[in-house]
Design an enzyme around this catalytic site. Structure first.
Site, short mmCIF file in Angstrom:
data_model
loop_
_atom_site.label_atom_id
_atom_site.label_comp_id
_atom_site.label_asym_id
_atom_site.label_seq_id
_atom_site.Cartn_x
_atom_site.Cartn_y
_atom_site.Cartn_z
CE LYS A 45 28.37 -16.45 26.26
NZ LYS A 45 28.76 -16.40 27.69
C1 LIG Z 1 29.59 -15.66 28.83
C2 LIG Z 1 31.05 -15.70 28.85
C3 LIG Z 1 31.54 -15.84 30.23
C4 LIG Z 1 30.73 -16.07 31.42
O1 LIG Z 1 29.82 -15.18 31.39
P1 LIG Z 1 28.34 -15.18 32.49
O2 LIG Z 1 27.70 -14.16 32.01
O3 LIG Z 1 29.05 -14.59 33.93
O4 LIG Z 1 27.81 -16.37 32.66
C5 LIG Z 1 33.02 -16.24 30.18
N1 LIG Z 1 33.71 -15.99 29.16
C6 LIG Z 1 33.25 -15.63 28.30
C7 LIG Z 1 34.37 -15.65 26.83
C8 LIG Z 1 31.90 -15.68 27.70
O5 LIG Z 1 31.39 -15.39 26.72
#
Ligand SMILES: *Cc1c(COP(=O)(O)O)cnc(C)c1O
Length: 390
Positions: free
Chosen positions: A192
């Site tokens: 991210k």
């Molecule tokens: C990464 C992501 C999340 C949350 O992911 P975690 O791995 O739990 O931090 C939620 N929604 C989307 C669209 C994502 O790409």
């Protein structure tokens, strides 16, 4: 990872980031120490929002926000079919039923028109959603003013899935400021925009919601005497007021996240530059990027291309495999959630969300991260040209 493999996403770690984590290791608190509020403040300051609650991961924030907004058995949560499974799973953890709203064919964001049509129908059937989770797919904000207006009319709550979008804006409002929602969920997974290793944060302007989510983070426990049922037994006393979880973030993670936040502006700027460079370099090829909504600025978590499979005499799979064999770490975001076996078991099937399904057939995610160079973009371009060669 081999040296010449270009991943689709990668963290950017500085000496300051490393020092921040090491200093936590030398301190008194590895968890529930001062780095947590520091990270929370860094995010809330950036977004311009009142509360931020750091948690173990983004999924946990979606789960707790849904639960704190009252989602339970017999309720509906709606989201988009093109998202990570977490957006939908969060509703299922609460015992709710899930439904999907098809995406706009250009932006691949939840279509407000499809949403409105579905709400009109659901009102007749008595199946209106309690919560809608718009996903700011690839980093671009959904049309939040319109979704918010529908929320007012049909009385649903809104949790923005902003996992892709920290650093972006819509109509001059920073994503995560909750101008048009009850809460926004952020993820700090290493691919991210900002990372804490694993981690997530919910942002909200609602005092009561913030309190309830922060209690759910630690088993639904409070140490606040004003919140207790009856009298406190003394300074050691706490009460569990509802069933919560251990969804805490460690201080090691929060220190990394807080340190990364000082570079969010430069990360976002660099991602925009790379996206613009891709746009220019890939123009004229039989493929197209996602449509951009001029009202917003994307956080650019991901850069996707859609192949024109009528012009390219190859399948998406052949193009994908060619790119991988050239060391380009392409990916596909996402397999439509309703086509996952665990969702087909709930009676979802192919054909239900045609725009999402069409997108899935054509999409490839190209590498996108802050430390990418212009030479990397050129390398991706050359590999794309080779991969679609007739
Ligand atoms: C990464 C992501 C999340 C949350 O992911 P975690 O791995 O739990 O931090 C939620 N929604 C989307 C669209 C994502 O790409």
């Amino acid at each position: 990872m081999s040296a010449d493999f270009l991943p689709y996403g990668r963290q950017s770690i500085s000496v300051e980031d490393i020092d921040a984590v090491v200093s936590v290791l030398k301190s008194d608190f590895l968890t529930q120490g001062p780095a947590i509020p520091r990270f929370e403040k860094a995010v809330t300051n950036w977004c311009g929002v009142k509360h931020g609650i750091a948690m173990a991961n983004g999924t946990a924030t979606l789960h707790c926000a849904a639960k704190a907004l009252g989602l339970g058995h017999g309720d509906w949560l709606w989201t988009a079919p093109i998202t990570f499974v977490a957006s939908a799973n969060a509703g299922r953890y609460c015992g709710a039923q899930i439904d999907f709203v098809d995406v706009d064919p250009g932006t691949i964001l939840m279509s407000p028109d499809r949403l409105e049509e579905k709400l009109i129908l659901a009102e007749k059937n008595g199946t209106l959603p309690k919560i809608v989770v718009p996903v700011h797919f690839a980093g671009q904000s959904c049309d939040m003013p319109r979704i918010h207006a529908l929320g007012q009319k049909y009385e649903f709550k809104i949790i923005e899935d902003a996992a892709h979008a920290l650093g972006g804006e819509f109509e001059g409002e920073r994503i995560g400021n909750c101008r048009w929602s009850d809460a926004a969920s952020h993820s700090f997974h290493p691919v991210k925009i900002v990372t804490s290793g694993e981690g997530g944060m919910i942002t909200t302007n609602d005092d009561e919601l913030a309190w309830r989510i922060s209690a759910l983070r630690t088993h639904g426990i409070t140490r606040d005497a004003d919140r207790m049922i009856g009298e406190s037994h003394g300074p050691w006393y706490y009460q569990q007021l509802e069933l919560g979880y251990n969804y805490r973030m460690t201080d090691l993670q929060a220190a990394l996240g807080a340190s990364q936040m000082t570079r969010l502006d430069s990360f976002a700027k660099r991602r925009r530059e790379i996206a613009n460079l891709y746009d220019v370099e890939l123009a004229g090829l039989p493929l197209r990027p996602l449509a951009r909504d001029p009202r917003g600025i994307s956080g650019w978590h991901l850069y996707m291309i859609r192949l024109d499979l009528n012009q390219i005499k190859k399948t998406r799979r052949q193009v994908f495999e060619s790119l991988r064999s050239q060391g380009i770490g392409v990916n596909v975001h996402y397999i439509p959630v309703h086509l996952q076996p665990d969702y087909e078991r709930l009676n979802f099937r192919l054909g239900m969300y045609p725009e999402a399904e069409r997108y899935y057939e054509e999409a490839i995610t190209l590498p996108m991260f802050a430390d990418m160079t212009e030479a990397d973009v050129q390398r991706v371009k050359a590999a794309v040209v080779k991969s679609i060669d007739l």
